[in-house]
Design a protein around this motif. Structure first.
Motif, short mmCIF file in Angstrom:
data_model
loop_
_atom_site.label_atom_id
_atom_site.label_comp_id
_atom_site.label_asym_id
_atom_site.label_seq_id
_atom_site.Cartn_x
_atom_site.Cartn_y
_atom_site.Cartn_z
N THR A 45 0.83 -1.21 0.00
CA THR A 45 0.00 0.00 0.00
C THR A 45 0.86 1.27 0.00
O THR A 45 2.01 1.23 0.42
CB THR A 45 -0.95 0.00 1.23
N TRP B 67 1.56 5.68 0.64
CA TRP B 67 1.59 6.61 1.78
C TRP B 67 0.49 7.66 1.71
O TRP B 67 0.21 8.31 2.70
CB TRP B 67 2.96 7.32 1.82
N LYS C 193 2.47 -5.09 3.40
CA LYS C 193 3.61 -4.19 3.56
C LYS C 193 3.14 -2.77 3.29
O LYS C 193 2.80 -2.43 2.17
CB LYS C 193 4.73 -4.54 2.55
N ALA D 239 3.58 1.48 3.06
CA ALA D 239 4.64 2.34 2.55
C ALA D 239 5.61 2.68 3.68
O ALA D 239 5.20 2.83 4.84
CB ALA D 239 4.04 3.61 1.98
N GLU D 240 6.88 2.83 3.33
CA GLU D 240 7.90 3.10 4.36
C GLU D 240 7.68 4.46 5.03
O GLU D 240 8.13 4.68 6.15
CB GLU D 240 9.32 2.98 3.77
N PHE E 254 -1.88 -4.46 -5.09
CA PHE E 254 -0.95 -3.33 -4.97
C PHE E 254 -1.64 -2.02 -5.29
O PHE E 254 -2.45 -1.93 -6.22
CB PHE E 254 0.20 -3.55 -5.97
N SER F 144 2.53 3.41 -7.73
CA SER F 144 2.86 3.95 -9.06
C SER F 144 2.71 2.90 -10.15
O SER F 144 2.84 1.69 -9.90
CB SER F 144 4.30 4.47 -9.05
N THR G 159 5.96 0.69 -10.49
CA THR G 159 6.11 -0.42 -9.54
C THR G 159 5.04 -1.49 -9.81
O THR G 159 5.32 -2.69 -9.70
CB THR G 159 6.01 0.08 -8.08
#
Ligand code: ADP
Length: 475
Positions: free
Chosen positions: A142, A144, A168, A170-171, A220, A223, A226
């Motif tokens: 996912t 941000w 997972k 986004a960082e 997902f 972008s 990705t």
């Protein structure tokens, strides 16, 4: 991280910092997981799948409903975390938490409506029965920009269908993800059914998701670049994929529109999340008869907008996500003005009153935008509105469709035939007609062309997590 029902650190002991984009300050450290943790989480989801998928839809529904109640109760708490972690104004964050919780409620209901079919068979002694079964282990990634709702939009239908999941986030926004997984835990999601793997480097985790044979489906949001990478990887084992990717939304103000009414709507949706939403208009096509009135109203509203820390009252423009995002906007504005676009307001980074500590860019309006400019072709993901005047309603459909993206589009007109013709002719998945918010948990969200595959939300959303099985019986 939350793996197999337990909160844990990375095996390496490493952590990474989360930054408030409004101030540049660190706001927490999070476990820095990688391939090892992703593999462990997939194994846990695989082991939990049998029991979870055998539970009744009513039992799964009840857990999702509890999660909905918890998320609704904690609306403000999660919204505050979101504003600090992602930057959007608190009111917008409150709206997002509500939208996110709506998916838990919607799929608590849809879990009970996974109907099969009986079909008349070609032979008298034959019966056809179709049923839908959960796909298996789902790996989800996912972004941000909507750090809570993009998670529930995947987790809720996956769990409702009977799948187990590894997510997972986004960082940049792991804290919102942690809040949601705490809710899932408290709501009684059994161990291993929903797992959270955080990490500063998405690559090894993504790699494990696509190569591990225990994963049946990749979902997902992010972008297009990705998304393509993951889809290519997933093709090797023919894993199922759902992709919500970039957009380049046209906003059409046709000849018969009320240009002032259209401008009011356009401002709200263009600057939503500081332009960082995949459904934000990226090209404002306005019929020449209304362009002056439209532009005047639009600019008068934009210059009243206030940028700043989203926790403060009256802020409607939060920071962009990163320095890179500022650079992209600067490049597009510079390119457009050098090729003849007129800068009506904004056009620079905001540095006063402490805004230099965050990634702030002034809400910007460009007129006389033409097709040779970068901003006409590229997704902006920032607070820049390019206005393009056009002569003929028939031509603008072609101009709007002239992009490899196909997510959202908007039509403004008072003419019913024009509205219907344009609605049918636009090659986009989500279209607002005199409306700027064509979204909701009950509605299918997704793109055509390079904006993605599959739909999230609506009754379609759960079928992304189900396989169709045909039984042909001789009787
Ligand atoms: P954006 O430009 O909006 O940040 P990205 O596609 O880079 O879009 O990011 C969306 C999500 O995809 C984030 O969770 C990010 O960590 C993840 N991501 C980025 N690159 C990869 C990759 N190579 N493999 C797996 N996930 C990735």
């Amino acid at each position: 991280m939350f793996i197999n029902g337990e909160w844990c650190q990375a095996e390496s002991g490493k952590k990474f910092g989360v930054i408030n984009p409004a101030t540049g300050e660190g706001i927490g450290d999070v476990a820095d997981g990688g391939q090892v943790e992703a593999e462990r989480a997939i194994q846990a989801a695989h082991s939990a799948f049998g029991d979870w998928s055998s539970m009744t839809a009513y039992e799964r529904s009840e857990i999702l409903y509890k999660a909905y109640k918890l998320m609704s109760t904690r609306r403000e708490e999660i919204a505050r975390t979101m504003t600090v972690e992602q930057g959007k104004p608190l009111r917008a964050a409150m709206n997002e938490v509500k939208y996110g919780a709506d998916f838990l409620l919607w799929y608590a209901e849809e879990a009970k409506r996974v109907y099969g079919e009986t079909i008349p068979a070609p032979r008298g002694d034959q019966r056809f029965i179709v049923l839908h079964q959960p796909i298996g282990v789902v790996a989800a990634i996912t972004p941000w920009n909507y750090p809570a709702s993009m998670i529930t939009r995947k987790v809720a239908p996956a769990l409702a269908a009977g799948c187990t999941i590894v997510l997972k986030p986004a960082e940049a926004t792991p804290l919102c993800a942690m809040e949601i997984f705490k809710i899932l835990e408290e709501a009684g999601v059994p161990k291993g059914v929903a797992n959270l793997v955080t990490g500063s480097d998405p690559k090894p985790i993504g790699e494990e998701f696509v190569t591990n044979p225990l994963v049946s489906k990749i979902t997902f949001t992010g972008s297009t670049e990705t998304g393509k990478l993951l889809a290519r990887g997933a093709a090797d084992q023919m894993k199922r994929v759902s992709l919500e990717l970039g957009g380049h939304a046209p906003f059409l103000v046709l000849k018969d529109a009320d240009p002032v009414f259209a401008a009011k709507g356009a401002v709200l949706v263009k600057y939503l999340n500081t332009g960082q939403a995949c459904i934000c208009p990226n090209r404002l096509f306005v019929h020449k008869s209304g362009v002056e009135a439209f532009t005047k109203e639009f600019v008068s509203r934009v210059i009243k907008m206030r940028a700043g820390n989203g926790l403060e009252q009256g802020i409607n423009i939060g920071p962009l996500v990163s320095e890179k995002a500022i650079e992209k906007v600067e490049r597009q504005v510079e390119d457009a003005t050098s090729k003849g676009a007129e800068l009506l307001c904004g056009g620079h980074r905001l540095m006063d009153d402490g805004l230099d500590r965050g990634y702030y860019y002034a809400p910007t309006v460009l007129s006389n935008v033409t097709s040779d400019m970068l901003i006409y072709r590229e997704e902006t993901f920032g607070p820049v509105a390019p206005i393009i005047a056009f002569d003929d309603d028939d031509d603008v459909l072609e101009m709007a469709n002239d992009t490899h993206y196909g997510l959202a589009a908007y039509i403004y007109t008072q003419n019913l035939s024009a509205a219907m013709r344009t609605f049918e002719g636009l090659r986009f998945g989500i279209i607002g007609i005199n409306d700027i918010n064509p979204t909701g948990a009950a509605a299918p969200f997704g793109g055509q062309k390079e904006s993605g595959l599959g739909r999230e939300g609506g009754h379609e959303g759960i079928f992304e997590y189900l396989e169709t099985k045909l039984g042909g019986f001789s009787v």
